[in-house]
Design an enzyme around this catalytic site. Sequence first.
Site, PDB file in Angstrom:
ATOM      1  N   HIS A 103     -17.295   0.767 -10.322  1.00 51.07           N
ATOM      2  CA  HIS A 103     -16.158   0.747 -10.405  1.00 51.07           C
ATOM      3  C   HIS A 103     -15.786  -0.644  -9.175  1.00 51.07           C
ATOM      4  O   HIS A 103     -15.002  -1.541  -9.820  1.00 51.07           O
ATOM      5  CB  HIS A 103     -15.405   1.078 -11.611  1.00 51.07           C
ATOM      6  CG  HIS A 103     -14.363   1.703 -10.693  1.00 51.07           C
ATOM      7  ND1 HIS A 103     -14.871   3.527 -10.066  1.00 51.07           N
ATOM      8  CD2 HIS A 103     -13.183   2.223 -10.316  1.00 51.07           C
ATOM      9  CE1 HIS A 103     -13.464   4.032  -9.893  1.00 51.07           C
ATOM     10  NE2 HIS A 103     -12.488   3.061  -9.653  1.00 51.07           N
ATOM     11  N   GLU A 114     -13.627   2.005   3.448  1.00 54.47           N
ATOM     12  CA  GLU A 114     -11.976   1.635   2.465  1.00 54.47           C
ATOM     13  C   GLU A 114     -11.392   1.075   2.687  1.00 54.47           C
ATOM     14  O   GLU A 114     -10.407   1.153   1.999  1.00 54.47           O
ATOM     15  CB  GLU A 114     -11.883   3.262   1.987  1.00 54.47           C
ATOM     16  CG  GLU A 114     -12.924   3.564   1.077  1.00 54.47           C
ATOM     17  CD  GLU A 114     -13.293   3.637  -0.287  1.00 54.47           C
ATOM     18  OE1 GLU A 114     -12.279   3.902  -1.344  1.00 54.47           O
ATOM     19  OE2 GLU A 114     -14.419   3.333  -0.382  1.00 54.47           O
ATOM     20  N   ALA A 155      -9.370   5.969 -16.809  1.00 55.05           N
ATOM     21  CA  ALA A 155     -10.719   6.099 -17.200  1.00 55.05           C
ATOM     22  C   ALA A 155     -11.678   7.312 -16.769  1.00 55.05           C
ATOM     23  O   ALA A 155     -12.119   7.933 -16.612  1.00 55.05           O
ATOM     24  CB  ALA A 155     -12.181   4.654 -17.695  1.00 55.05           C
ATOM     25  N   HIS A 178      -8.739   9.706   0.152  1.00 59.38           N
ATOM     26  CA  HIS A 178      -8.359   9.006   1.521  1.00 59.38           C
ATOM     27  C   HIS A 178      -7.609   9.188   2.740  1.00 59.38           C
ATOM     28  O   HIS A 178      -6.426   9.641   2.597  1.00 59.38           O
ATOM     29  CB  HIS A 178      -7.788   7.242   1.530  1.00 59.38           C
ATOM     30  CG  HIS A 178      -8.880   6.651   0.776  1.00 59.38           C
ATOM     31  ND1 HIS A 178      -8.372   5.881  -0.484  1.00 59.38           N
ATOM     32  CD2 HIS A 178     -10.156   6.017   0.470  1.00 59.38           C
ATOM     33  CE1 HIS A 178      -9.335   4.867  -0.926  1.00 59.38           C
ATOM     34  NE2 HIS A 178     -10.380   5.440  -0.387  1.00 59.38           N
ATOM     35  N   CYS A 199      -0.558   2.409  -1.928  1.00 57.36           N
ATOM     36  CA  CYS A 199      -1.454   2.354  -2.494  1.00 57.36           C
ATOM     37  C   CYS A 199      -1.752   1.039  -2.395  1.00 57.36           C
ATOM     38  O   CYS A 199      -2.931   0.528  -2.799  1.00 57.36           O
ATOM     39  CB  CYS A 199      -2.619   3.312  -3.588  1.00 57.36           C
ATOM     40  SG  CYS A 199      -3.036   4.681  -2.954  1.00 57.36           S
ATOM     41  N   ASN A 253     -10.087  12.042  -7.041  1.00 52.42           N
ATOM     42  CA  ASN A 253      -8.728  11.731  -6.786  1.00 52.42           C
ATOM     43  C   ASN A 253      -8.788  12.426  -8.338  1.00 52.42           C
ATOM     44  O   ASN A 253      -8.600  11.861  -9.560  1.00 52.42           O
ATOM     45  CB  ASN A 253      -9.285  10.059  -7.747  1.00 52.42           C
ATOM     46  CG  ASN A 253      -7.920   9.829  -7.577  1.00 52.42           C
ATOM     47  OD1 ASN A 253      -7.283  10.213  -7.262  1.00 52.42           O
ATOM     48  ND2 ASN A 253      -7.528   8.128  -6.814  1.00 52.42           N
TER      49      ASN A 253
END
Length: 446
Positions: A139, A176, A21, A252, A370, A27
């Site tokens: 989200h 985060e 999406a 990040h 990640c 990012n």
Amino acid sequence: MGKHAVEANFDGLVGPTHNYAGLSWGNVASKSNVHSVSNPREAALQGLAKMKLLADRGYVQGILPPHERPHIPTLRSLGFSGTDTQVLERAAKTSPSILAAVSSASSMWTANAATVSPSADTSDHRVHFTPANLSAKFHRSIEHTVTGRALKAIFADEGYFTHHPALPSVSHFGDEGAANHTRLCGRYGEPGVELFVFGQVAFNEQAPAPKKYPARQTLEASEAIARLHGLKSENVVFAQQNPAAIDSGVFHNDVIAVGNGSTLFYHDMAFLDEEKVLADIRSRLTGAELEAVRVSADEVPLEDAVASYLFNSQLLNTPDGMLLAVPGECREVASVSRYLDELVKAGGPITAVEVFDVKQSMRNGGGPACLRLRVVLDDDELKAMHRGVLLTDPLYDRLTTWVEAHYRDQLSQEDLGDPMLLEEVRKALDELTGILGLGSIYDFQL
């Protein structure tokens, strides 16, 4: 001497609504594949294959479950009403962007799930967990409640584990999780240095900050977690990420630096004040000398580091030195591939490089690092945790069969409004909590 301890990796199982999406501004990889058709089944199997490979080599490998998506309670809180099917259909018809947000499978990137401090570092000598509020992105901001439930179900023994609620979900305390936190040490069971990397100082508008993309982690959030976890000032370093790196797509710190043991592998654009960061770590690190492996922009341009996710790799101990587990894209970018060949020959702490296929995750903006949350556990803590989530051969076989039975091999944005998808997801997750022995952690189960 501290207790014997291991660093366990808890990978996020990719969810049944894995889709592209393009929800994360900043990012680059996520944005570049927006609206492509995804393959949730392949993504989940790729993730499981990565876990299996590491478990087979003797690493402690755990699993964190995906979240329920689409998340109907969030849609209800935003004014969509009726039966669950009606809520879904109304959101799909009038607010497809909101539906996409509540259908994100981003919980697969468990580096963002929480910040974890091992018992060797904390004042009460228990392992501390704080789920990340992820307030920078809607989200992701809806994840911390279920993440907290899952962590409490796995690490339930209060004699060994302490759980904190997420920080206030406001920009001043944007957190985060472990994506902006790493730990350096001589041995896992001995006190280490916890490196918190932040993007901005929220209460100081004059402080350096990125101009193009948002800084998701604040100094204030990092300091709050250090206090909550009972960390001593002499065991903590707060470092500001280079704003120019954030504006280049390094959303990040784990996109530009990774640490393990006494090794810090980083790009020369990682930190705003590189020399001070290294000096602070060296002055606090006990039991070992810091081995700083610095990659210059001449060797690997920043844009190549971002495109390949060179630093979003896993650094793993082996009997012969450290293994750097990289995504396949690292061999597709010439400067990075060349650098990796030279790195192994250099005779430093990183002695081997291995490629992992996590292409479905990479297309959505997340590499091997990640996908995992690192949890240092001593022998007693490892025994005390719920071991039903630790990957074994039988569990791998069961989960592979489960994925193949419940996951679609194609998913588009239009499919998110399909009531059958919601039914499929809930059936799958209900079965999964039984397989993993987690009890009721999802809203539809409560």
